[in-house]
Design a protein around this motif. Sequence first.
Motif, PDB file in Angstrom:
ATOM      1  N   ARG A 156      -2.075 -11.347  -0.370  1.00 44.01           N
ATOM      2  CA  ARG A 156      -1.524 -10.066  -0.793  1.00 44.01           C
ATOM      3  C   ARG A 156      -0.403  -9.619   0.142  1.00 44.01           C
ATOM      4  NH1 ARG A 156      -5.303  -5.390  -0.544  1.00 44.01           N
ATOM      5  NH2 ARG A 156      -3.751  -3.850  -0.957  1.00 44.01           N
ATOM      6  N   VAL A 157       0.706  -9.165  -0.404  1.00 43.16           N
ATOM      7  CA  VAL A 157       1.820  -8.663   0.403  1.00 43.16           C
ATOM      8  C   VAL A 157       1.586  -7.185   0.688  1.00 43.16           C
ATOM      9  CG1 VAL A 157       4.304  -8.265   0.491  1.00 43.16           C
ATOM     10  CG2 VAL A 157       3.409 -10.335  -0.594  1.00 43.16           C
ATOM     11  N   MET A 158       1.562  -6.840   1.977  1.00 43.13           N
ATOM     12  CA  MET A 158       1.390  -5.444   2.359  1.00 43.13           C
ATOM     13  C   MET A 158       2.713  -4.695   2.184  1.00 43.13           C
ATOM     14  SD  MET A 158      -1.813  -5.213   3.189  1.00 43.13           S
ATOM     15  CE  MET A 158      -2.148  -6.426   1.915  1.00 43.13           C
ATOM     16  N   VAL A 159       2.625  -3.392   1.936  1.00 39.98           N
ATOM     17  CA  VAL A 159       3.824  -2.623   1.604  1.00 39.98           C
ATOM     18  C   VAL A 159       3.837  -1.294   2.361  1.00 39.98           C
ATOM     19  CG1 VAL A 159       5.101  -1.455  -0.251  1.00 39.98           C
ATOM     20  CG2 VAL A 159       3.965  -3.633  -0.706  1.00 39.98           C
ATOM     21  N   PHE A 160       5.037  -0.890   2.772  1.00 36.58           N
ATOM     22  CA  PHE A 160       5.255   0.446   3.328  1.00 36.58           C
ATOM     23  C   PHE A 160       5.749   1.324   2.179  1.00 36.58           C
ATOM     24  CE2 PHE A 160       7.828   3.725   5.402  1.00 36.58           C
ATOM     25  CZ  PHE A 160       7.004   4.123   6.451  1.00 36.58           C
ATOM     26  N   TYR A 161       4.900   2.226   1.728  1.00 38.41           N
ATOM     27  CA  TYR A 161       5.233   3.083   0.582  1.00 38.41           C
ATOM     28  C   TYR A 161       5.817   4.412   1.067  1.00 38.41           C
ATOM     29  CZ  TYR A 161       2.288  -0.005  -2.264  1.00 38.41           C
ATOM     30  OH  TYR A 161       1.737  -1.086  -2.904  1.00 38.41           O
ATOM     31  N   VAL A 162       6.892   4.843   0.436  1.00 32.97           N
ATOM     32  CA  VAL A 162       7.443   6.182   0.678  1.00 32.97           C
ATOM     33  C   VAL A 162       7.280   6.953  -0.626  1.00 32.97           C
ATOM     34  CG1 VAL A 162       9.404   7.509   1.517  1.00 32.97           C
ATOM     35  CG2 VAL A 162       9.090   5.145   2.275  1.00 32.97           C
ATOM     36  N   ILE A 163       6.423   7.975  -0.577  1.00 30.49           N
ATOM     37  CA  ILE A 163       5.953   8.615  -1.807  1.00 30.49           C
ATOM     38  C   ILE A 163       6.326  10.093  -1.839  1.00 30.49           C
ATOM     39  CG2 ILE A 163       3.892   9.180  -3.164  1.00 30.49           C
ATOM     40  CD1 ILE A 163       2.556   6.708  -1.893  1.00 30.49           C
TER      41      ILE A 163
END
Length: 281
Positions: A6-13
Amino acid sequence: NTESSRVMVFYVIGLGLYDEKDITVKGLEIVRGCDRIYLENYTAILHRAPEQLSAFYGKEVTVADREFVEQDSDECIEYARDHEVAFLVVGDPLAATTHTDLLTRCKQKNVPFKIVHNASIMNAVAACGLQLYNFGRTVSICFFTDSWRPDSFYEKIKANADQGMHTLCLLDIKVKEQTVENLIKGRKIYEPPRYMTVNQCCQQLIEVEEKYQQGYCAPTARAFGLARVGAADQLIVSGTLQSLCDVDFGAPLHALVLVGETDHIEEEMITLYAHAKAASA
């Protein structure tokens, strides 16, 4: 296996304009699956405490102040290499240059990122009835001090007005600010939060007009004052800068629009919101 690949992600929400329920369904689903959640709390404020967000999301929320975002955010970006991280922003994630810088740093570090958009004052200002495509460049109005009274916004307001465009004025927010003395002495003592009101903004614009004498921010200039856009008690009032000085706009956040050239529909909206009428949510 699937989990390890799984590719981890930095989310800006984006959180939207007012409270914990303004987050999108997509944003909420992502937040509930993240390992760490940060709340940026200095470019704008949500009318809910971080604890209330935590209760709604079912996840602990860590407040990220200006110092953290501008100096220490690399740590949470690095953490996103192996974990899911959500960085929550009031309004839309990309309405402030600070957050664009975060994405640049992610790119430099080869950390995947995704953006979840939401409403912000940049588009919700249309609630006053002026057409969005008739707005020019947005300006920021800072608190004046005894020694610092910046007025570079005047030229931008002039440029907009000369083209018949409306001007959205974003009003200053002071959160976790230090006095010069405490800053020099390295004392972590912070001033109480301050939020510029429509009234203060109008007074400052009129003061700057006295300096330039070109009529763009005259006491008779037409404007809209907006408060708590997106809330059940949002307030939208049209009038002259001088008349808006006397309106009680209540709690923050506030914004101001200087009116440019108008069509007949926009004129109807100016009339609708005149005389301190509150807008229906």
